[in-house]
Design an enzyme around this catalytic site. Structure first.
Site, PDB file in Angstrom:
ATOM      1  N   GLY A   1       0.814  -1.217   0.000  1.00 22.11           N
ATOM      2  CA  GLY A   1       0.000   0.000   0.000  1.00 22.11           C
ATOM      3  C   GLY A   1       0.841   1.256   0.000  1.00 22.11           C
TER       4      GLY A   1
ATOM      5  CB  SER B   1       0.095   3.320  -4.897  1.00 20.58           C
ATOM      6  OG  SER B   1      -1.115   3.262  -4.167  1.00 20.58           O
TER       7      SER B   1
ATOM      8  CG  ASN C   1       0.972   1.455   4.992  1.00 15.77           C
ATOM      9  OD1 ASN C   1       0.797   2.165   5.979  1.00 15.77           O
ATOM     10  ND2 ASN C   1       0.612   1.846   3.769  1.00 15.77           N
TER      11      ASN C   1
ATOM     12  CE1 TYR D   1      -8.712   1.373   9.250  1.00 14.76           C
ATOM     13  CE2 TYR D   1      -9.260   2.761  11.125  1.00 14.76           C
ATOM     14  CZ  TYR D   1      -8.364   2.346  10.169  1.00 14.76           C
ATOM     15  OH  TYR D   1      -7.093   2.891  10.142  1.00 14.76           O
TER      16      TYR D   1
END
Ligand code: NAP
Length: 263
Positions: free
Chosen positions: A23, A25, A98, A164
């Site tokens: 993750g 990007s 991540n 979450y």
């Protein structure tokens, strides 16, 4: 003179290390990649979609960063990505779990699919990543895993973040038992717990959220991806050789006040 010499010493040097980050990007992951690249590491970014501009930006000062396509929710895809990283760089020393998603939905509106998507990305993705990287970490002299958890779930709650929060607390439950298993191979596993960090993902929560949240933080600002990256560099450094199964909260003091007028 002595002072000048000391200032030349880099606090963390990762010149002989290969770091794998999921993750990266954008957001916090990109900040982690930039920070490791700056300290001389070989950096492998695993993501679903390559953004060549991001890689060029990290490498512009001579970095050695490469993108590998992989989805953390798909074990097969992750296996291919991780073995490609090891083939390309020859080893994996530091793994940063991540990649994560954080949709805001009230419990009554969370579909089975959304619950599974959050758990698959945030919890199962971390498990898949650690499991897949383990054979390579065992070969490293000082294997490291650092998870990007959150204050949400382990410490705080927020309406719309029940799935979450559960996923971020689950990452820490996984980490503590993993620390005991990995210790026999001199591999440490720790987690950072970010507060509110200004990323593309956080911006999706809206301008009103960002302004009010920044005002409620004792240090009076949202965090930056680099704030998180610096804590991760420490956990990956030799200075953290004897730390495992632990967490560092990086939240500008957000979780401290006992009441709204407490700071
Ligand atoms: P972000 O800006 O939305 O970036 C998320 C990253 O994860 C993107 O690079 C995305 O890549 C990647 N990703 C998502 N699903 C993936 C998958 N299945 N496979 C591979 N990559 C995937 O988020 P962020 O704010 O930087 O958050 C990063 C981490 O920090 C998350 O774990 C989050 O829970 C945690 N965190 C963030 C905050 C905050 O305030 N921002 C606070 C606490 C914790 P794609 O391009 O493929 O979508």
């Amino acid at each position: 003179m002595y002072f000048v010499e000391r200032r030349k010493i880099m606090p963390f040097s990762f010149e002989d290390k290969t770091v794998l980050i999921t993750g990266a990007s954008k957001g916090i992951g990109l900040g982690i990649a930039q920070a490791f690249a700056k300290q001389g590491a070989q950096v492998a970014i695993i993501g679903r979609q390559e953004n060549p501009l991001v890689i060029d930006e990290i490498n512009k000062n001579g970095g050695d960063t490469k993108f590998f396509s992989g989805d953390v929710t798909n074990h097969k895809s992750l296996k291919v990505a991780v073995s490609s990283v090891a083939d390309y760089f020859g080893k994996i020393d530091i793994v940063c779990s991540n990649a994560g998603i954080f949709p805001t939905t009230l419990i009554e509106n969370i579909s089975d699919e959304e619950w599974e998507s959050v758990m698959n990305t945030n919890v199962r993705g971390t498990f898949f990543l650690v499991k897949t990287c383990l054979p390579y970490l065992k070969k490293s002299s000082n294997g490291r895993v650092i998870i990007t958890s959150s204050i949400t779930g382990p410490i705080t709650g927020y309406k719309g973040f029940s799935h979450y929060g559960a996923s971020k607390a689950a990452q820490l439950g996984f980490m503590r038992s993993a620390a005991l298993e990995l210790a026999q191979d001199n591999i440490t596993i720790n987690a950072v717990m970010p507060g509110n960090i200004l990323t593309e993902g956080l911006k999706d929560l809206g301008e009103d959220y960002l302004t009010r949240m920044a005002e409620s933080i004792p240090l009076k600002r949202l965090g930056t991806p680099n704030d998180i990256a610096q804590a991760i560099l420490f956990l990956a450094s030799e200075g953290a050789n004897f730390i495992t199964g632990q967490t560092i909260v990086v939240d500008g003091g957000q979780t401290l006040p006992e009441n709204l007028d407490g700071f």
